[in-house]
Design a protein around this motif. Structure first.
Motif, short mmCIF file in Angstrom:
data_model
loop_
_atom_site.label_atom_id
_atom_site.label_comp_id
_atom_site.label_asym_id
_atom_site.label_seq_id
_atom_site.Cartn_x
_atom_site.Cartn_y
_atom_site.Cartn_z
N HIS A 299 0.82 -1.22 0.00
CA HIS A 299 0.00 0.00 0.00
C HIS A 299 0.85 1.27 0.00
O HIS A 299 0.33 2.36 -0.16
CB HIS A 299 -0.95 0.01 1.20
CG HIS A 299 -1.75 -1.25 1.27
ND1 HIS A 299 -2.49 -1.70 0.20
CD2 HIS A 299 -1.89 -2.18 2.24
CE1 HIS A 299 -3.04 -2.85 0.53
NE2 HIS A 299 -2.70 -3.16 1.76
N SER B 277 4.78 0.46 9.14
CA SER B 277 3.51 -0.09 8.63
C SER B 277 2.92 0.75 7.49
O SER B 277 3.36 1.87 7.24
CB SER B 277 2.46 -0.25 9.73
OG SER B 277 1.74 0.95 9.91
N CYS B 278 1.89 0.18 6.85
CA CYS B 278 1.25 0.90 5.75
C CYS B 278 0.44 2.09 6.26
O CYS B 278 0.02 2.93 5.47
CB CYS B 278 0.37 -0.04 4.94
SG CYS B 278 -0.93 -0.84 5.88
N CYS C 171 6.36 -5.24 6.26
CA CYS C 171 5.29 -5.12 7.26
C CYS C 171 5.82 -5.26 8.68
O CYS C 171 5.31 -4.66 9.61
CB CYS C 171 4.24 -6.19 7.01
SG CYS C 171 3.38 -5.99 5.46
N CYS D 4 4.16 -4.95 12.42
CA CYS D 4 2.74 -4.62 12.34
C CYS D 4 1.94 -5.90 12.55
O CYS D 4 0.89 -5.89 13.16
CB CYS D 4 2.40 -4.01 10.99
SG CYS D 4 0.65 -3.83 10.71
N ASN E 43 -1.89 -0.36 12.80
CA ASN E 43 -3.33 -0.11 12.75
C ASN E 43 -4.19 -1.07 13.56
O ASN E 43 -5.38 -0.88 13.68
CB ASN E 43 -3.76 -0.19 11.28
CG ASN E 43 -3.06 -1.34 10.57
OD1 ASN E 43 -3.13 -2.48 11.03
ND2 ASN E 43 -2.37 -1.04 9.50
S1 SF4 Z 1 0.59 -6.32 7.71
FE1 SF4 Z 1 0.46 -4.27 8.51
S2 SF4 Z 1 1.83 -3.08 7.22
FE2 SF4 Z 1 1.44 -4.99 6.16
S3 SF4 Z 1 -0.25 -4.51 4.78
FE3 SF4 Z 1 -1.13 -5.40 6.66
S4 SF4 Z 1 -1.58 -3.66 7.95
FE4 SF4 Z 1 -0.20 -2.95 6.37
#
Ligand code: SF4
Lengths: 486, 211
Positions: free
Chosen positions: A110, A347-348, A409, A412, A431
């Protein structure tokens, strides 16, 4: 013609056909692929003898399983390695462009999509990942799908969908100093609950939203899924267009002019009607910290851990009790008295360069407090990492005692080696604070990058507004003063 | 996909809201590149007292006696009663795969997270939305009655307790049709190849930068 919302406009322009019962076949412009949710979809194609409908609409990148250190030595966990190698092989076999693990453009899917211009206004964007909602920041309709749908998109470039309802959340006025897009997102989720957006697409509007940078809008749309919504979106404005211009996948020359002209219509009509509308005042928003095991379990930094006995709903009350026990917190504890063991910036949600700048500005020439066992910064992509290093942000973090990692990632969701040990508490810019999300028995407090950085330096949560009042405008110049230095 | 028509099954109550897909199937099991075999690790962190890893023999792991699925009376359960926002969080289809692999065929809750809800239908798992007050009654009866069963009839759109009146539920017509007949979405869509091509041609004229 009746007035339309932004969502209506994008939906309508992507209908391939519509059944009498309202079930529609929707065309997908961009399909992003990562290693966790795709192997079974490719396998499904192979078993059915099907081919890819449109190669160029897909872009793949491994992110969940990649290590954030010593990447040149490969992935030591054999199961993770198989998954990443399976993605490489599938992309090879089906002719999909992939930024593989050692490519400098690799990163969290993302972050990579927008960074490459692979996400454009007005597009339908899907990925086998719930945080696909991030891409809605560009005035795109972007949502997460399951693996069966990944296979469906690979085979047909379409999805069978029913239209969601329209919700608009307007955040008006200017955001107070120290309050970020992350805090808006958490405050909204605290307000409407994690199921508050179910069966809706949320458009974020209002002066506080138009005031956000593209990075901020991505953070906000990213967390829409945590409010239960199908997707989040923000109308296109000059900031959107400026961000997109000149990126590798963006249109050029005549097509650019044509696209920009079309994009100017990507906003809700003035008299468009929403099924649900909510207005918040930005000046009421205080930096947020989650205390429990659901993103809706959130309070202002100035607050205390709540008392389940004050909750009239029996189901919620019992969930609160479970969360308190899991988090090992007592009702009535001031949030500023909570001490994390680890700090995770990445993280995203908050792994873009602007997030790292904000965190670095707070770190200044401070040092990570002695009680913090590990403070790590994980850039969202290789290009974010490069940019941050050009700006010298890595030095600020490293000098302060943070670890500076390779993109992915990471902690996260702790699918790679980066994780919390049972009982460890973490200030995290990610998140999700679900049980076990960052490692079995791990305890997550969701915060903004600035709040995470401040907690790393102080050794406990602090009100970033107090820190920032003493900060110079740019990072890395003066040492900020902390109210209670650990 | 397997058809779903009727089911008379034992009911298990999972009395907590916001059960997320990380809880349904923890991340370490997502590393599999297969679609099957997730059942033994359904709710792994709640169900076992130790830490589970993929590829492990689950038969001799210490069970958490407090976790509802481990109670003897629910061993054969095929219908899961749940609370608000069931299946929130990650889009992983491994969650319905794990539920189905374990033997769950129906989930009844006041609300579901959207992506999870969609994923269920692709795997022959029926999610039923039921009003909280009605559901409260089912939770109560399940607790009070050993071996409590419900008869779920998709064609008639009813859930019937063995000693009670049928309770109606809503289901999308298209999805009902697919479930009843075990239809595969991709083959259905590929019946409309000409429509897709026509759309692409038109769209390429209007918005060439998308191609
Ligand atoms: S694992 Fe975390 S950083 Fe990776 S795509 Fe999912 S929410 Fe985003």
């Amino acid at each position: 013609m009746s007035a339309k919302t932004l969502y209506d406009k994008i939906w309508d322009s992507h209908i391939v056909r519509c059944g009498e019962d309202g079930t529609a076949l929707i065309y997908i412009d961009r399909h992003l692929v990562h290693e966790v949710t795709s192997p079974q979809a490719f396998e499904g194609l192979r078993l059915a003898g099907r081919t890819l409908w449109r190669q160029g609409a897909n872009l793949a990148v491994p992110d969940h399983n990649v290590p954030t250190t010593h990447r040149d030595q490969g992935i030591s966990d054999p199961v993770s390695r198989t998954q990443v190698e399976t993605l490489d092989q599938n992309c090879d076999e089906f002719g999909i462009q992939e930024f593989s693990m050692l490519d400098p453009r690799q990163g969290i899917v993302h972050i990579v999509g927008p960074e490459q211009g692979a996400t454009l206004p007005g597009m339908t964007v899907v990925c086998g990942d719930s945080h696909t909602s991030t891409h809605g920041a560009f005035g795109a309709l972007a949502f997460g799908i399951g693996t069966s749908e990944v296979e469906h998109v690979l085979a047909t470039q379409c999805l069978i969908q029913r239209k969601s309802k329209n919700m608009r959340i307007r955040v008006e006025s200017e955001l107070p100093c120290g309050v970020t897009a992350k805090d808006i997102a958490l405050a909204i989720i605290g307000h409407i609950g994690t199921a508050g957006g179910n069966r809706h697409v949320i458009e974020f509007a209002g002066s506080a939203i138009t005031g956000l940078s593209m990075e901020g809008r991505m953070t906000l749309c990213n967390m829409t899924i945590e409010a239960g919504a199908r997707a989040g979106m923000v109308a296109v404005d000059q900031k959107t267009i400026d961000y997109v211009q000149g990126r590798p996948f963006s249109p050029t020359d005549d097509q650019w002019d044509q696209a920009v002209l079309a994009w100017t219509d990507l906003h809700s009509d003035d008299d468009a009607v929403f099924d649900v509308e909510l207005v918040l005042d930005a000046t009421d928003i205080v930096p947020q910290v989650t205390w429990g095991t659901s993103p809706e379990m959130v309070v202002p930094i100035s607050g205390k851990v709540p008392d389940p006995n004050d909750e009239p709903d029996a189901v919620k009350q019992s969930a609160m009790k479970k969360a308190l026990a899991y988090m090992d917190l007592e009702s009535g504890t001031a949030i500023v008295d909570i001490k994390p063991d680890k700090v995770f910036i990445g993280s995203c949600t908050n792994g873009r360069v602007e997030d790292l700048r904000e965190a670095a500005a707070v770190v200044g020439d401070g040092q990570v407090a002695g009680n913090i066992k590990l403070a790590m910064v994980v850039p969202g992509s290789g290009l974010v990492k490069q940019q941050a290093e050009q700006e010298g942000l890595d030095r600020i973090f490293l000098d302060a005692g943070f670890e500076w990692r390779d993109p992915g990632c990471s902690m996260c969701l702790a699918m790679n080696a980066d994780r919390l040990e049972p009982g460890e508490r973490c200030a995290s810019t990610s998140n999700r604070n679900f049980e076990g999300r960052q490692g079995q028995g791990g305890r997550t407090h969701l915060v903004s990058p600035a709040m995470a950085a401040a907690a790393a330096i102080a050794g406990h949560f602090v009100d970033i507004r107090e820190v920032q009042r003493s900060l110079p405008q740019r990072h890395g110049v003066h040492r900020p003063r902390y109210p209670l230095e650990g | 996909m397997e058809k779903f028509e009727k089911l008379n099954g034992i009911v298990v109550p999972l009395d907590r809201p916001n059960v997320d897909t990380d809880a349904i199937i923890p991340k370490q099991f997502l590393k599999s590149v297969k679609r099957s075999g997730f059942g033994p690790n359904l709710f792994d962190e709640w169900r076992y007292l130790d830490h589970g890893e993929p590829g492990q023999d689950n038969s001799d792991r210490p069970l958490n006696p407090k976790f509802i699925l481990n109670h003897n009376r629910y061993h054969e359960a095929q219908i899961l009663l749940a609370r608000d926002n069931f299946g929130c969080g990650s889009s992983r289809e491994h969650a319905p795969w794990a539920l189905v692999d374990y033997g769950i065929k129906v989930i009844i809750a006041p609300s579901f997270a959207d992506i999870f809800f969609n994923n269920c239908f692709k795997n022959g798992l029926l999610p039923i939305v039921m009003e909280r007050t009605v559901l409260d009654g089912l939770f109560q009866q399940t607790a009070d009655t050993d071996g409590y069963r419900l008869l779920v009839d998709l064609e008639a759109q009813t859930v019937t307790p063995s000693n009670g009146e049928p309770i109606g539920f809503e289901v999308d017509t298209f999805r009902k049709h697919c479930l009843l007949n075990g239809l595969d979405d991709i083959s259905l869509t590929l019946e409309h190849v000409d429509d897709i091509r026509a759309y692409e041609q038109r769209r390429q004229q209007e918005a060439p930068w998308l191609f």
